[in-house]
Write a protein that holds these residues in place. Structure first.
Motif, PDB file in Angstrom:
ATOM      1  N   GLY A  46       0.837  -1.185   0.000  1.00  0.00           N
ATOM      2  CA  GLY A  46       0.000   0.000   0.000  1.00  0.00           C
ATOM      3  C   GLY A  46       0.881   1.249   0.000  1.00  0.00           C
ATOM      4  O   GLY A  46       2.120   1.163  -0.034  1.00  0.00           O
ATOM      5  N   PHE A  47       0.227   2.396   0.030  1.00  0.00           N
ATOM      6  CA  PHE A  47       1.008   3.635   0.070  1.00  0.00           C
ATOM      7  C   PHE A  47       1.455   3.847   1.517  1.00  0.00           C
ATOM      8  O   PHE A  47       0.860   4.603   2.281  1.00  0.00           O
ATOM      9  N   SER A  48       2.521   3.182   1.866  1.00  0.00           N
ATOM     10  CA  SER A  48       2.973   3.116   3.255  1.00  0.00           C
ATOM     11  C   SER A  48       4.428   3.528   3.355  1.00  0.00           C
ATOM     12  O   SER A  48       5.105   3.781   2.342  1.00  0.00           O
ATOM     13  N   LEU A  49       4.921   3.570   4.593  1.00  0.00           N
ATOM     14  CA  LEU A  49       6.331   3.872   4.806  1.00  0.00           C
ATOM     15  C   LEU A  49       7.217   2.817   4.160  1.00  0.00           C
ATOM     16  O   LEU A  49       8.256   3.139   3.565  1.00  0.00           O
ATOM     17  N   ALA A  50       6.785   1.547   4.241  1.00  0.00           N
ATOM     18  CA  ALA A  50       7.582   0.470   3.647  1.00  0.00           C
ATOM     19  C   ALA A  50       7.665   0.633   2.132  1.00  0.00           C
ATOM     20  O   ALA A  50       8.735   0.439   1.529  1.00  0.00           O
ATOM     21  N   PHE A  51       6.550   0.998   1.490  1.00  0.00           N
ATOM     22  CA  PHE A  51       6.553   1.212   0.045  1.00  0.00           C
ATOM     23  C   PHE A  51       7.509   2.338  -0.349  1.00  0.00           C
ATOM     24  O   PHE A  51       8.317   2.197  -1.262  1.00  0.00           O
ATOM     25  N   LEU A  52       7.427   3.449   0.357  1.00  0.00           N
ATOM     26  CA  LEU A  52       8.270   4.600   0.034  1.00  0.00           C
ATOM     27  C   LEU A  52       9.748   4.280   0.240  1.00  0.00           C
ATOM     28  O   LEU A  52      10.598   4.691  -0.553  1.00  0.00           O
ATOM     29  N   ARG A  53      10.053   3.537   1.292  1.00  0.00           N
ATOM     30  CA  ARG A  53      11.454   3.230   1.579  1.00  0.00           C
ATOM     31  C   ARG A  53      12.032   2.197   0.615  1.00  0.00           C
ATOM     32  O   ARG A  53      13.242   2.178   0.373  1.00  0.00           O
ATOM     33  N   ASP A  54      11.183   1.323   0.070  1.00  0.00           N
ATOM     34  CA  ASP A  54      11.675   0.251  -0.805  1.00  0.00           C
ATOM     35  C   ASP A  54      11.625   0.607  -2.281  1.00  0.00           C
ATOM     36  O   ASP A  54      11.912  -0.242  -3.129  1.00  0.00           O
ATOM     37  N   PRO A  61       7.546   8.414  -6.070  1.00  0.00           N
ATOM     38  CA  PRO A  61       6.422   7.502  -6.285  1.00  0.00           C
ATOM     39  C   PRO A  61       5.426   7.920  -7.361  1.00  0.00           C
ATOM     40  O   PRO A  61       4.478   7.190  -7.624  1.00  0.00           O
ATOM     41  N   THR A  62       5.595   9.067  -7.987  1.00  0.00           N
ATOM     42  CA  THR A  62       4.597   9.540  -8.953  1.00  0.00           C
ATOM     43  C   THR A  62       4.403   8.550 -10.090  1.00  0.00           C
ATOM     44  O   THR A  62       3.265   8.256 -10.493  1.00  0.00           O
ATOM     45  N   VAL A 216       7.820  13.207   2.236  1.00  0.00           N
ATOM     46  CA  VAL A 216       8.432  12.003   1.659  1.00  0.00           C
ATOM     47  C   VAL A 216       9.943  12.065   1.791  1.00  0.00           C
ATOM     48  O   VAL A 216      10.590  11.060   2.136  1.00  0.00           O
ATOM     49  N   PHE A 217      10.534  13.226   1.545  1.00  0.00           N
ATOM     50  CA  PHE A 217      11.985  13.349   1.681  1.00  0.00           C
ATOM     51  C   PHE A 217      12.418  13.096   3.129  1.00  0.00           C
ATOM     52  O   PHE A 217      13.505  12.563   3.380  1.00  0.00           O
ATOM     53  N   GLY A 218      11.566  13.492   4.060  1.00  0.00           N
ATOM     54  CA  GLY A 218      11.872  13.225   5.461  1.00  0.00           C
ATOM     55  C   GLY A 218      11.889  11.734   5.754  1.00  0.00           C
ATOM     56  O   GLY A 218      12.732  11.241   6.514  1.00  0.00           O
ATOM     57  N   ILE A 219      10.950  10.995   5.158  1.00  0.00           N
ATOM     58  CA  ILE A 219      10.914   9.541   5.328  1.00  0.00           C
ATOM     59  C   ILE A 219      12.165   8.900   4.728  1.00  0.00           C
ATOM     60  O   ILE A 219      12.735   7.967   5.297  1.00  0.00           O
TER      61      ILE A 219
END
Length: 400
Positions: A46-54, A61-62, A216-219
């Motif tokens: 899903g649109f989660s922290l794990a998705f953004l980090r991986d 993500p766009t 997102v950059f912070g994540i």
């Protein structure tokens, strides 16, 4: 007749682009597979922290958010999936047309419906457009949202907060697709007309875009996903020279008149030639444009000659843009677009590996800045055909 011929060439270029895409390989090539794998990550996490980090690759993500529903709902196989990028490029052209209509800008000598199509259509024939619009890469999703930002900003003459909010959201999504769109934020200062409503509307859009991308950059803990293999922080000045050089070539194809003020200053011409040779000698590297196209005829000498040529194009373009900004500083949208173009070229100095595709995302801004100098004359169709053929040949070289 010349206007209709130019529009016909643009339409033919679009048709040729579709034809090349349809006949392209039925498997992902180059970075396509890399980014398409991110769709599986989205459905898994899903649109989660794990998705953004991986996320794989340096882009945000766009791309994934745009392509995931299309891939899932339409189940388009290759090569048909590449036509999505072609469609996105067409949408960007249409949105750019809305901006030009709102700004009441047309080429000199262009009238009627064809004249309204010509300026935004120039985006389609730029030499770098075919590759980005013919492959499932990250440029076109970001480009659509940045042209949406431009359109919303151009039509917002009354500085409505609702439109400013929508423009900020579009810009934020664009930044998450191509991080060097961050340079747009400080340039918004020169877009203001000095009134309080204008300042408030632009500030709202900037804050919304900054908050969206900043979260997102912070994540990530930086401007690229943590999984990116080549996230080095080295600055590459030569990449800035290459960016400005390629932009200079595109500008020469679209509006060669911008170089007239440079050519008129003989002392400046000599200085630019000396500067170009010095830049090539000090930081230059051999350049091999369209590798597959020139296969078999490339040599080290040719590479250095290309490097010197791009250096000369770069310094000439920078000088022409500086003179242009001084001359047309009262055109607030033009000065904003010009500064974004230059800042975009400079931002590429922070990119690990350069590609001529990376200037493509800033071409809408350059087109807006150059619009006043686009003239319909006998050699415009020749220049458009040359740009289109170069881009289509480059795309074909990727597929073979």
């Amino acid at each position: 007749m010349l206007v209709q011929l130019c529009v016909g060439l643009i339409a033919a270029s679009g048709a040729a682009l579709c034809w090349i895409v349809i006949r392209s390989p039925a498997t992902p090539i180059y970075d396509e597979g890399w980014y398409l794998k991110s769709i599986d990550l989205l459905w898994r996490d899903g649109f989660s922290l794990a998705f953004l980090r991986d996320l794989p690759g340096p882009a945000g993500p766009t791309f994934t958010l745009v392509y995931a529903p299309i891939v899932t709902w339409l189940s388009l196989p290759m090569p048909w999936l590449r036509l999505v990028s072609t469609g996105l490029l067409a949408i960007a052209v249409a949105l750019l047309g809305i901006s030009f209509a709102a700004l009441k800008t047309r080429p000199q000598g262009a009238k009627g419906p064809a004249g309204a199509v010509l300026l935004p259509g120039l985006l389609l024939i730029a030499p770098t457009a075919a590759v980005s619009g013919g492959m499932t890469l990250t440029e076109t999703p970001a480009l659509v949202f940045v042209t949406l930002f431009l359109a919303l900003t151009a039509i917002n003459r009354e500085h409505k907060m609702s439109l400013a909010l929508a423009a900020g959201l579009a810009l934020g999504i664009a930044i998450l697709g191509r991080q060097n769109y961050l340079v747009i934020l400080p340039c918004l200062i020169v877009l203001s007309d000095g009134t309080r409503p204008s300042i408030h509307a632009l500030a709202l859009g900037a804050v919304v875009a900054a908050l969206m991308s900043g979260a997102v950059f912070g994540i990530w803990g930086g401007l690229v996903p943590p999984m990116t293999a080549f996230s080095g922080r080295a600055i590459h000045p030569w990449h800035f020279v290459l960016s400005a050089g390629y932009l200079g070539i595109v500008a020469a194809l679209i509006a060669p008149a911008i170089y007239t003020p440079v050519h008129a200053r003989r002392w400046l011409v000599g200085s630019l030639i000396i500067a170009a040779l010095a830049i090539t000698a000090i930081i230059g590297e051999p350049v091999t444009p369209a590798r597959a196209v020139v296969a078999g005829i490339y040599s080290a000498t040719a590479g250095w000659l290309c490097a010197a040529g791009l250096s000369l194009s770069a310094v000439a373009f920078l000088a022409a843009m500086a003179l242009r900004l001084r001359t047309y500083w009262d055109d607030r949208f033009g000065r904003f677009a010009g500064l974004v173009t230059l800042a975009g070229a400079l931002s590429n100095a922070n990119i690990h590996q350069f590609s001529s595709r990376y200037i493509f995302v800033f071409l809408p801004f350059m087109l807006i800045n150059l619009a006043r100098s686009v003239t319909v004359n006998w050699h415009l169709p020749i220049r458009l055909a040359a740009g289109s053929l170069a881009g289509l040949a480059s795309l074909a070289s990727y597929f073979h």
